[in-house]
Design a protein around this motif. Sequence first.
Motif, PDB file in Angstrom:
ATOM      1  N   GLN A  42      37.706 -36.596-145.325  1.00  0.00           N
ATOM      2  CA  GLN A  42      37.988 -38.013-145.159  1.00  0.00           C
ATOM      3  C   GLN A  42      37.820 -38.734-146.497  1.00  0.00           C
ATOM      4  O   GLN A  42      36.705 -38.880-147.011  1.00  0.00           O
ATOM      5  N   LYS A  43      38.936 -39.188-147.043  1.00  0.00           N
ATOM      6  CA  LYS A  43      38.901 -39.859-148.344  1.00  0.00           C
ATOM      7  C   LYS A  43      38.030 -41.113-148.313  1.00  0.00           C
ATOM      8  O   LYS A  43      37.365 -41.451-149.303  1.00  0.00           O
ATOM      9  N   ARG A  44      38.014 -41.802-147.164  1.00  0.00           N
ATOM     10  CA  ARG A  44      37.206 -43.016-147.048  1.00  0.00           C
ATOM     11  C   ARG A  44      35.735 -42.719-147.283  1.00  0.00           C
ATOM     12  O   ARG A  44      35.041 -43.455-148.000  1.00  0.00           O
ATOM     13  N   ARG A  45      35.237 -41.633-146.694  1.00  0.00           N
ATOM     14  CA  ARG A  45      33.838 -41.260-146.902  1.00  0.00           C
ATOM     15  C   ARG A  45      33.577 -40.915-148.365  1.00  0.00           C
ATOM     16  O   ARG A  45      32.559 -41.318-148.937  1.00  0.00           O
ATOM     17  N   VAL A  46      34.469 -40.145-148.944  1.00  0.00           N
ATOM     18  CA  VAL A  46      34.319 -39.736-150.341  1.00  0.00           C
ATOM     19  C   VAL A  46      34.230 -40.964-151.243  1.00  0.00           C
ATOM     20  O   VAL A  46      33.346 -41.068-152.103  1.00  0.00           O
ATOM     21  N   ASP A  47      35.134 -41.909-151.041  1.00  0.00           N
ATOM     22  CA  ASP A  47      35.162 -43.113-151.874  1.00  0.00           C
ATOM     23  C   ASP A  47      33.905 -43.950-151.677  1.00  0.00           C
ATOM     24  O   ASP A  47      33.351 -44.510-152.643  1.00  0.00           O
ATOM     25  N   MET A  48      33.438 -44.041-150.440  1.00  0.00           N
ATOM     26  CA  MET A  48      32.237 -44.834-150.172  1.00  0.00           C
ATOM     27  C   MET A  48      31.014 -44.231-150.848  1.00  0.00           C
ATOM     28  O   MET A  48      30.208 -44.947-151.450  1.00  0.00           O
ATOM     29  N   VAL A  49      30.869 -42.911-150.770  1.00  0.00           N
ATOM     30  CA  VAL A  49      29.732 -42.252-151.425  1.00  0.00           C
ATOM     31  C   VAL A  49      29.781 -42.498-152.925  1.00  0.00           C
ATOM     32  O   VAL A  49      28.773 -42.854-153.551  1.00  0.00           O
ATOM     33  N   ASN A  50      30.944 -42.345-153.519  1.00  0.00           N
ATOM     34  CA  ASN A  50      31.065 -42.504-154.973  1.00  0.00           C
ATOM     35  C   ASN A  50      30.887 -43.946-155.430  1.00  0.00           C
ATOM     36  O   ASN A  50      30.632 -44.194-156.615  1.00  0.00           O
ATOM     37  N   ARG A  51      31.005 -44.893-154.500  1.00  0.00           N
ATOM     38  CA  ARG A  51      30.707 -46.294-154.819  1.00  0.00           C
ATOM     39  C   ARG A  51      29.260 -46.648-154.485  1.00  0.00           C
ATOM     40  O   ARG A  51      28.825 -47.782-154.674  1.00  0.00           O
ATOM     41  N   GLY A  52      28.529 -45.678-153.925  1.00  0.00           N
ATOM     42  CA  GLY A  52      27.151 -45.928-153.528  1.00  0.00           C
ATOM     43  C   GLY A  52      27.047 -46.735-152.261  1.00  0.00           C
ATOM     44  O   GLY A  52      26.009 -47.344-151.980  1.00  0.00           O
ATOM     45  N   GLN A  53      28.114 -46.716-151.450  1.00  0.00           N
ATOM     46  CA  GLN A  53      28.121 -47.456-150.192  1.00  0.00           C
ATOM     47  C   GLN A  53      27.648 -46.541-149.057  1.00  0.00           C
ATOM     48  O   GLN A  53      28.282 -45.523-148.773  1.00  0.00           O
ATOM     49  N   ASN A  54      26.582 -46.930-148.415  1.00  0.00           N
ATOM     50  CA  ASN A  54      25.994 -46.113-147.364  1.00  0.00           C
ATOM     51  C   ASN A  54      26.614 -46.416-146.000  1.00  0.00           C
ATOM     52  O   ASN A  54      26.861 -47.566-145.668  1.00  0.00           O
ATOM     53  N   TYR A  55      26.858 -45.380-145.194  1.00  0.00           N
ATOM     54  CA  TYR A  55      27.408 -45.556-143.848  1.00  0.00           C
ATOM     55  C   TYR A  55      26.620 -44.778-142.804  1.00  0.00           C
ATOM     56  O   TYR A  55      27.033 -44.681-141.652  1.00  0.00           O
ATOM     57  N   ILE A  56      25.468 -44.237-143.199  1.00  0.00           N
ATOM     58  CA  ILE A  56      24.609 -43.484-142.279  1.00  0.00           C
ATOM     59  C   ILE A  56      23.244 -44.159-142.223  1.00  0.00           C
ATOM     60  O   ILE A  56      22.581 -44.346-143.254  1.00  0.00           O
ATOM     61  N   GLY A  57      22.815 -44.513-141.015  1.00  0.00           N
ATOM     62  CA  GLY A  57      21.579 -45.269-140.844  1.00  0.00           C
ATOM     63  C   GLY A  57      20.339 -44.594-141.408  1.00  0.00           C
ATOM     64  O   GLY A  57      19.426 -45.271-141.879  1.00  0.00           O
ATOM     65  N   ASP A  58      20.286 -43.262-141.373  1.00  0.00           N
ATOM     66  CA  ASP A  58      19.080 -42.555-141.808  1.00  0.00           C
ATOM     67  C   ASP A  58      19.012 -42.370-143.324  1.00  0.00           C
ATOM     68  O   ASP A  58      18.053 -41.788-143.833  1.00  0.00           O
ATOM     69  N   VAL A  59      20.019 -42.834-144.038  1.00  0.00           N
ATOM     70  CA  VAL A  59      20.018 -42.752-145.500  1.00  0.00           C
ATOM     71  C   VAL A  59      19.597 -44.102-146.072  1.00  0.00           C
ATOM     72  O   VAL A  59      20.080 -45.158-145.636  1.00  0.00           O
ATOM     73  N   VAL A  60      18.699 -44.079-147.042  1.00  0.00           N
ATOM     74  CA  VAL A  60      18.278 -45.312-147.722  1.00  0.00           C
ATOM     75  C   VAL A  60      19.337 -45.667-148.755  1.00  0.00           C
ATOM     76  O   VAL A  60      19.611 -44.874-149.669  1.00  0.00           O
ATOM     77  N   THR A  61      19.934 -46.826-148.614  1.00  0.00           N
ATOM     78  CA  THR A  61      21.041 -47.229-149.476  1.00  0.00           C
ATOM     79  C   THR A  61      20.665 -47.188-150.955  1.00  0.00           C
ATOM     80  O   THR A  61      21.447 -46.731-151.796  1.00  0.00           O
ATOM     81  N   GLU A  62      19.457 -47.654-151.262  1.00  0.00           N
ATOM     82  CA  GLU A  62      19.026 -47.679-152.668  1.00  0.00           C
ATOM     83  C   GLU A  62      18.946 -46.269-153.246  1.00  0.00           C
ATOM     84  O   GLU A  62      19.260 -46.055-154.426  1.00  0.00           O
ATOM     85  N   ASP A  63      18.524 -45.284-152.413  1.00  0.00           N
ATOM     86  CA  ASP A  63      18.480 -43.885-152.864  1.00  0.00           C
ATOM     87  C   ASP A  63      19.883 -43.393-153.198  1.00  0.00           C
ATOM     88  O   ASP A  63      20.104 -42.751-154.239  1.00  0.00           O
ATOM     89  N   LEU A  64      20.820 -43.676-152.310  1.00  0.00           N
ATOM     90  CA  LEU A  64      22.198 -43.236-152.530  1.00  0.00           C
ATOM     91  C   LEU A  64      22.765 -43.856-153.804  1.00  0.00           C
ATOM     92  O   LEU A  64      23.367 -43.149-154.632  1.00  0.00           O
ATOM     93  N   GLN A  65      22.578 -45.141-153.980  1.00  0.00           N
ATOM     94  CA  GLN A  65      23.101 -45.823-155.166  1.00  0.00           C
ATOM     95  C   GLN A  65      22.511 -45.253-156.445  1.00  0.00           C
ATOM     96  O   GLN A  65      23.224 -45.031-157.427  1.00  0.00           O
ATOM     97  N   ARG A  66      21.207 -45.018-156.434  1.00  0.00           N
ATOM     98  CA  ARG A  66      20.544 -44.481-157.623  1.00  0.00           C
ATOM     99  C   ARG A  66      21.048 -43.081-157.959  1.00  0.00           C
ATOM    100  O   ARG A  66      21.345 -42.777-159.124  1.00  0.00           O
ATOM    101  N   LEU A  67      21.165 -42.222-156.947  1.00  0.00           N
ATOM    102  CA  LEU A  67      21.594 -40.842-157.176  1.00  0.00           C
ATOM    103  C   LEU A  67      23.027 -40.782-157.691  1.00  0.00           C
ATOM    104  O   LEU A  67      23.360 -39.951-158.547  1.00  0.00           O
ATOM    105  N   VAL A  68      23.881 -41.664-157.187  1.00  0.00           N
ATOM    106  CA  VAL A  68      25.271 -41.707-157.656  1.00  0.00           C
ATOM    107  C   VAL A  68      25.320 -42.198-159.102  1.00  0.00           C
ATOM    108  O   VAL A  68      26.028 -41.633-159.940  1.00  0.00           O
TER     109      VAL A  68
END
Length: 434
Positions: A42-68
């Motif tokens: 799913q390209k939408r998921r790929v693009d969201m991850v690479n923008r640091g946009q979280n779509y899963i409740g159990d993931v801390v958004t700040e962690d995702l943004q920092r790791l990206v």
Amino acid sequence: MLKEKILNKSAVVGVIGLGYVGLPLAVEKAKAGFKVIGFDIQKRRVDMVNRGQNYIGDVVTEDLQRLVSEEKLHATNDFDRLRECDVATICVPTPLDKFKQPDLTYIVNTAKDIAKRLHREMLVVLESTTYPGTTEEVVKPILESTGLKCEEDFYLAFSPERVDPGNLIYKTKNTPKVVGGVGKKSTEVARLLYESVLEAPVFVVSSPKEAEMSKILENTFRIVNIALINEMAIVAEKMKINIWEVIEAASTKPFGFMPFYPGPGVGGHCIPIDPFYLTYKAREYDYHTRLIELAGEINDYMPEYVVHRAMQLLNQRKKCMNGAKVLLVGIAYKGDIDDVRESPALKVLEHLEKNMADVVVVDPYVEKFYYKEGDRKTEKLTKELCRWADIVIITTAHKKRIDYSVIVENSELIFDTKNVLKNFGIKGENVVVL
């Protein structure tokens, strides 16, 4: 070589499938110090991850943004990048078809994608829930069709996902992990990987089959006990007994009893599905899993039972379901999450509309949901909406974002199938509990 790469965190880890299981796992592996590549069709998921946009409740958004931003985590739909990976973890869906037969299409296709890029000293771990034997009978032959041999050239293991969306205590990082490799080398490498990522024990079993069966047992235990309490609730209602009081009383026993609670059915991607992977596989051994299938029948009946009870409650007020105005509170399968997969509320909605009810859905976690080949929007809870309804049916135990006092104070009739109002100490003569 691979052991050394895992120990010094130089191994590149691929996570295939960035959903409720894959994305939290990818984040934890990146937080542990590994470079992680997430794969999804799913390209939408790929693009969201690479923008640091979280779509899963159990993931801390700040962690995702920092790791990206630190380039520790990157997502792609280019599966050729599996060639860069030392580890490939499979976290793809394993649904049932309309005949409740396992659909391994996603696993098979993913195994083929990996096989095209498989290289020596690579670890492949299947995390998707499936029937015992899948890792060795389905995945292994596909990977070995390349000419590379398991335990000699590459490693293969099964480690069941244990995700509980919305659980505030147990997340991917602190939930104990079960690992079963095809051989001693595979088991050791997989164990080492998870011990390098998690803050929880890693329990090693003899082979992938034991690991696969352990996940099936966990959710079969739940589906059978949920079916038992659902049936008890039906019998108790006929006998004019308060089943919730019965459960509370039985729970005072300090041994030999574990409380389960009735409701409109079972939902999510695990409990309604996983046990039927075992019923399918058991037929190969000429065994019919009667208890599992009976439990499935009881739980599948609950949405219809809820609508039947709602009909009775309306009849007592000289109203019929045909043309009744129904406010359905909750479409997610579980409280305080946005996941509607296999939600029993969807089936309640379907039965209501089959009986010609006019239904409005309220869910503060779900803006819209897929229903009957299209998207359907939810509405915001208001006093006017409660006053409009002939009956309010609570089908999800959301404990946040809903002001239940608005419902109780403005509704003519409330059918609480989850006994959620008790959590807030809210009572009313207009409230009926399942």
